[in-house]
Design an enzyme around this catalytic site. Sequence first.
Site: not given
Length: 550
Positions: A343, A365-366, A387, A455
């Site tokens: 992240q 990621q993130d 994500d 998700r």
Amino acid sequence: MAMHIIGLLSLVMLFIISFSSFFDPALSKRSSPLSPPSNVTWWCSKTPHPEPCKYFMSHSRQRYSPKHRTQFRKMMVQLAMDRAINARKHVLRYGPNCDNNHQKAAWSDCLKLYTNTVLQLNRTLQGIGGSNLNRSCSDFDAQTWLSTALTNIQTCHLGSQELNVSADKFITQIRSNNLSQLISNSLAVNGILMKKDQNVTYTYYGTEYQEEEGGFPSWLSRHDRRLLQSSSLMANLVVAKDGSGHYKTVQGAINAAAKRRVSSGRFIIYVKRGVYRENIEVALNNNNIMMVGDGIRNTIITSGHSVGGGFTTYNSATAGIDGFHFLARDITFSNTAGPLKGQAVALRSASDLSVFYRCAFKGYQDTLFVHSQRQFYRECYIYGTIDFIFGNAAVVFQNCIILVRRPLKGQANIITAQGRNDPYQNTAISIQNSRIVAAPDLKPVVRAFKTYLGRPWQQYSRTVVIKTYIDSLVSPLGWSPWLETNFALDTLYYGEYKNYGPGSSTRRRVKWRGFHVINSPTVASRFTVGSLIAGRSWLPATGVPFTSGL
């Protein structure tokens, strides 16, 4: 974003049933007294968390005896406020006891987040404190601020889990003070009151206005409408790496802006072309900042903090924006930690009524943490893998390009992870009139990786894609479960409305109870600028073009 799930709420059906008697049509008028005679036990029995309600109301120094729903709401928010102040004191006291970097990182986040929670509850309490004629906020505003207060607590706990300090004393103490349940009760009571409003009004800079259907509200000045589209802005401060401005760093200019008089209005910071390697933060109460660059190819703010590097997801952000009414135009926010570091946030925003126009957000990621409050993104580029649009804001992305990058071997790409964890939070991610395509590094190997629209990060995750081009990289299933579990599949809300492109077919989409192929424009309209973020009441003043409805 943390890979652990915190179940702050449960038994939603029981909760809904318990409210049915409380909000009987016979009791619909706010000003009429309740029958049977009001008492603490009766009122609290109608909330999702009756036991902490009864305990703290009966042990409060104030004598609570609500006669109307609005009185009960105010009492609930006051109880939450008292517990939030108590929790913040516990966090503050623990600071000198931190004996390693992970503890210090988690503690620092929690102190900031609980301070923000006190602020959100206080502005809610002040806003709903007067009569309907002189209140300074609408029920819609209050629901936004209460949602933020609850999200802050969740973020504190998730950060401590990420760094394995969740068993530390200060975390244990603040998790045991029932604050989350009291805020949840406040959300539920206010949520029903909000739904009963027929003529909804919204606030902008503390003033209430009726939403207009046919055009811009009459109170908007022509200057304000054109501000973000102007090519000749008069900047208050200039940032330039070569020394030709007032400051060489972006944070230097932000700090200077924080010292100005609160009532001084919009403060414009012009960031000249250059790569600024720094972490920036626009703190609480540093409001009405506008940051303008020389274009996404020329003005770049970048850093490389990550969870893999010892930071929490929350504190890994290259740019963290908390001050209200933040505007940004023509800037790239980047996190260069790379896919191996987990992240790593490029931008985190908890700025209420904030706008990002013609900006870019680059990471893996993130990438983009839409943490809380009401946010609008127009004509932006968002790059990432897992994500990479996540958080619990009420946020609309309009005319944006979402570029999915190449992940690590064995990984799948997941565009969104929405963090709604209470059924009464008025939050969602809405992607409208945009494009979802493969980034240049993914295109040559696009068939080697699966890509999903989202998700469920939390129990009531809510994401909608509207009139958007979806390229063939998106899996026919459309959506992914959380870590191959059945978590939240019945309680989430995922919707698709009139999308197009080779990946837009819904024939083979997931069969979850919470997934919806939206056919009704009335339903789809709930996730537009006009409804989800009340945009018609505040976006015109920014000058950013937008579509209010479908």
